[in-house]
Design a protein around this motif. Structure first.
Motif, PDB file in Angstrom:
ATOM      1  N   ASN A 177      -5.459 -33.921  47.253  1.00  0.00           N
ATOM      2  CA  ASN A 177      -5.171 -32.769  46.394  1.00  0.00           C
ATOM      3  C   ASN A 177      -4.208 -33.085  45.265  1.00  0.00           C
ATOM      4  OD1 ASN A 177      -6.771 -30.708  47.150  1.00  0.00           O
ATOM      5  ND2 ASN A 177      -5.417 -30.015  48.795  1.00  0.00           N
ATOM      6  N   HIS A 178      -3.092 -33.669  45.625  1.00  0.00           N
ATOM      7  CA  HIS A 178      -2.103 -33.964  44.599  1.00  0.00           C
ATOM      8  C   HIS A 178      -1.762 -35.446  44.621  1.00  0.00           C
ATOM      9  CE1 HIS A 178       1.017 -33.415  41.714  1.00  0.00           C
ATOM     10  NE2 HIS A 178       1.905 -33.945  42.534  1.00  0.00           N
ATOM     11  N   TRP A 179      -2.255 -36.170  43.638  1.00  0.00           N
ATOM     12  CA  TRP A 179      -1.965 -37.602  43.522  1.00  0.00           C
ATOM     13  C   TRP A 179      -1.149 -37.769  42.248  1.00  0.00           C
ATOM     14  CZ3 TRP A 179      -5.208 -41.612  46.224  1.00  0.00           C
ATOM     15  CH2 TRP A 179      -4.715 -42.903  45.996  1.00  0.00           C
ATOM     16  N   PRO A 180       0.174 -37.876  42.379  1.00  0.00           N
ATOM     17  CA  PRO A 180       0.998 -37.868  41.164  1.00  0.00           C
ATOM     18  C   PRO A 180       0.769 -39.101  40.290  1.00  0.00           C
ATOM     19  CG  PRO A 180       2.332 -38.373  43.083  1.00  0.00           C
ATOM     20  CD  PRO A 180       0.958 -38.060  43.595  1.00  0.00           C
ATOM     21  N   VAL A 181       0.795 -38.869  39.003  1.00  0.00           N
ATOM     22  CA  VAL A 181       0.601 -39.920  38.016  1.00  0.00           C
ATOM     23  C   VAL A 181       1.810 -39.877  37.098  1.00  0.00           C
ATOM     24  CG1 VAL A 181      -0.780 -40.449  35.975  1.00  0.00           C
ATOM     25  CG2 VAL A 181      -1.918 -39.814  38.098  1.00  0.00           C
ATOM     26  N   ASN A 231      -0.288 -45.313  41.441  1.00  0.00           N
ATOM     27  CA  ASN A 231      -0.055 -46.207  42.570  1.00  0.00           C
ATOM     28  C   ASN A 231      -1.413 -46.470  43.241  1.00  0.00           C
ATOM     29  OD1 ASN A 231       0.691 -47.399  45.021  1.00  0.00           O
ATOM     30  ND2 ASN A 231       2.530 -46.121  45.229  1.00  0.00           N
ATOM     31  N   LEU A 232      -1.781 -47.750  43.377  1.00  0.00           N
ATOM     32  CA  LEU A 232      -3.093 -48.074  43.959  1.00  0.00           C
ATOM     33  C   LEU A 232      -3.129 -47.800  45.458  1.00  0.00           C
ATOM     34  CD1 LEU A 232      -4.073 -51.468  42.251  1.00  0.00           C
ATOM     35  CD2 LEU A 232      -4.454 -49.142  41.462  1.00  0.00           C
ATOM     36  N   GLY A 233      -1.944 -47.718  46.089  1.00  0.00           N
ATOM     37  CA  GLY A 233      -1.900 -47.608  47.551  1.00  0.00           C
ATOM     38  C   GLY A 233      -1.965 -46.188  48.079  1.00  0.00           C
ATOM     39  N   GLY A 234      -1.598 -45.215  47.262  1.00  0.00           N
ATOM     40  CA  GLY A 234      -1.582 -43.845  47.756  1.00  0.00           C
ATOM     41  C   GLY A 234      -0.864 -42.904  46.808  1.00  0.00           C
ATOM     42  N   PRO A 235      -0.880 -41.599  47.152  1.00  0.00           N
ATOM     43  CA  PRO A 235      -0.336 -40.578  46.254  1.00  0.00           C
ATOM     44  C   PRO A 235       1.190 -40.541  46.243  1.00  0.00           C
ATOM     45  CG  PRO A 235      -1.224 -39.550  48.237  1.00  0.00           C
ATOM     46  CD  PRO A 235      -1.509 -41.017  48.348  1.00  0.00           C
ATOM     47  N   GLU A 236       1.804 -41.502  45.613  1.00  0.00           N
ATOM     48  CA  GLU A 236       3.269 -41.636  45.611  1.00  0.00           C
ATOM     49  C   GLU A 236       3.662 -42.399  44.353  1.00  0.00           C
ATOM     50  OE1 GLU A 236       5.761 -40.654  47.945  1.00  0.00           O
ATOM     51  OE2 GLU A 236       6.854 -41.349  46.170  1.00  0.00           O
ATOM     52  N   ILE A 237       4.572 -41.842  43.564  1.00  0.00           N
ATOM     53  CA  ILE A 237       4.903 -42.508  42.303  1.00  0.00           C
ATOM     54  C   ILE A 237       6.391 -42.857  42.197  1.00  0.00           C
ATOM     55  CG2 ILE A 237       5.295 -40.436  40.873  1.00  0.00           C
ATOM     56  CD1 ILE A 237       3.184 -43.515  39.843  1.00  0.00           C
ATOM     57  N   GLY A 239       8.123 -45.137  43.510  1.00  0.00           N
ATOM     58  CA  GLY A 239       8.351 -46.577  43.362  1.00  0.00           C
ATOM     59  C   GLY A 239       8.307 -47.004  41.903  1.00  0.00           C
ATOM     60  N   TYR A 240       7.443 -46.357  41.125  1.00  0.00           N
ATOM     61  CA  TYR A 240       7.348 -46.708  39.703  1.00  0.00           C
ATOM     62  C   TYR A 240       8.586 -46.213  38.956  1.00  0.00           C
ATOM     63  CZ  TYR A 240       5.637 -47.373  34.968  1.00  0.00           C
ATOM     64  OH  TYR A 240       5.507 -47.777  33.660  1.00  0.00           O
ATOM     65  N   ARG A 241       9.034 -44.987  39.302  1.00  0.00           N
ATOM     66  CA  ARG A 241      10.248 -44.458  38.654  1.00  0.00           C
ATOM     67  C   ARG A 241      11.429 -45.382  38.940  1.00  0.00           C
ATOM     68  NH1 ARG A 241       8.771 -39.293  40.513  1.00  0.00           N
ATOM     69  NH2 ARG A 241       7.524 -38.240  38.910  1.00  0.00           N
ATOM     70  N   HIS A 242      11.489 -45.839  40.173  1.00  0.00           N
ATOM     71  CA  HIS A 242      12.553 -46.744  40.597  1.00  0.00           C
ATOM     72  C   HIS A 242      12.484 -48.041  39.777  1.00  0.00           C
ATOM     73  CE1 HIS A 242      15.523 -48.426  43.263  1.00  0.00           C
ATOM     74  NE2 HIS A 242      14.738 -49.459  43.515  1.00  0.00           N
ATOM     75  N   TRP A 243      11.282 -48.558  39.624  1.00  0.00           N
ATOM     76  CA  TRP A 243      11.094 -49.797  38.856  1.00  0.00           C
ATOM     77  C   TRP A 243      11.565 -49.607  37.411  1.00  0.00           C
ATOM     78  CZ3 TRP A 243       8.434 -51.508  34.544  1.00  0.00           C
ATOM     79  CH2 TRP A 243       8.325 -52.897  34.400  1.00  0.00           C
ATOM     80  N   LEU A 244      11.221 -48.441  36.838  1.00  0.00           N
ATOM     81  CA  LEU A 244      11.621 -48.155  35.457  1.00  0.00           C
ATOM     82  C   LEU A 244      13.137 -48.102  35.322  1.00  0.00           C
ATOM     83  CD1 LEU A 244       9.101 -45.384  34.283  1.00  0.00           C
ATOM     84  CD2 LEU A 244       9.201 -47.759  33.526  1.00  0.00           C
ATOM     85  N   GLU A 245      13.802 -47.485  36.322  1.00  0.00           N
ATOM     86  CA  GLU A 245      15.262 -47.417  36.290  1.00  0.00           C
ATOM     87  C   GLU A 245      15.862 -48.819  36.299  1.00  0.00           C
ATOM     88  OE1 GLU A 245      16.481 -44.979  39.604  1.00  0.00           O
ATOM     89  OE2 GLU A 245      15.344 -43.271  38.762  1.00  0.00           O
TER      90      GLU A 245
END
Ligand SMILES: [Zn+2]
Length: 266
Positions: A177-181, A231-237, A239-245
């Protein structure tokens, strides 16, 4: 040969697959026939790509960038003329001409006005639109296929890799339902303002993969300066925000410290 989405035999399929729709200016990233079967190809074009291309924000982009559909049309754009007269703009790129359509009584009002200003509705937030994540999931899987296309074993691996099934099924059926991008603008749509050489040539689209220190895989796509990350692994983003920080917000498209499919088993 099997389809990378439905995994059914696809040797008799006839259509090639545009990783990014032709209507967004893509002529370069094309998968040979059979990688995506005719059934999936047709389904994606009707149920995923068309709804994405029809989003108000994407229609605006296609209008401003003179991006013609496969049939050679540019979607007209609705706006307002000071302050409440509706107008429909139509582009004719061949003649570098834009027509503005208003009703006759409204035209009289405009002619009487001292000052005329054109306004467009603000682009809606693309992050919360479900079709965006399905569109990205489809492109992500096809972008992997594009890198493996020379290796039949690589394509077979892509079909069989169960870790990619969540992503695959989201593209195919929208199961999640909700896969954040993650969506942000990294340079102006008319040209890139930052990059390795600081040059300002226009980039239509570009994409790459990012592997975070936590081992999460992300697919990053920029279309006319709008960067989309999934995220290719699942509906969770997060980790990307963390990487950007950690990396000061630079786009993974402009760093070669990470990314690339070298780490994927062949
Ligand atoms: Zn298929």
């Amino acid at each position: 040969m099997r389809c990378i989405f439905c995994k059914n035999p696809s040797s008799s399929s006839k259509s090639v697959e545009h990783v990014i729709p032709e209507s967004l200016g893509n002529k370069r990233h094309v998968l040979p026939r059979g990688i995506v079967c005719d059934g999936c190809n047709n389904y994606f074009s009707r149920k995923v790509e068309k709804p994405f291309l029809d989003l108000p924000a994407v229609r605006q982009l296609r209008f401003h960038q003179d991006l013609e559909s496969k049939r050679g049309n540019i979607p007209p754009l609705s706006g307002l003329i000071t302050p409440d007269i509706p107008v429909l703009l139509t582009r004719y790129p061949k003649y570098d001409f834009t027509s503005a359509q208003v009703s006759e009584p409204d035209l009289a009002k405009i002619l009487q006005a001292k000052e005329v200003t054109m306004m467009f509705p603000l682009v809606v937030d693309l992050t919360g639109t479900p079709i965006v994540s399905r569109f990205l999931a489809k492109i992500a899987l096809e972008a992997i296929a594009l890198r493996l296309v020379e290796f039949p074993k690589g394509i077979a691996y892509l079909c069989d890799e169960v870790q990619l099934d969540v992503l695959r099924d989201h593209a195919r059926k929208g199961y999640t339902n909700h896969w954040p991008v993650h969506v942000r603008t990294i340079y102006h749509q008319d040209g890139k303002t930052f990059g390795p050489n600081g040059n300002a040539e226009q980039i239509v689209h570009e994409f790459d993969f990012l592997v975070s220190d936590q081992g999460e895989w992300f697919f990053v796509l920029a279309i006319f300066g709008v960067e989309f990350t999934i995220n290719l692994g699942g509906p969770e983003i997060s980790g990307y925000r963390h990487w950007l920080e950690q990396t000061g917000g630079i786009s993974p498209l402009y760093t070669d410290r990470y990314g690339g499919l070298a780490a994927m088993p062949k």
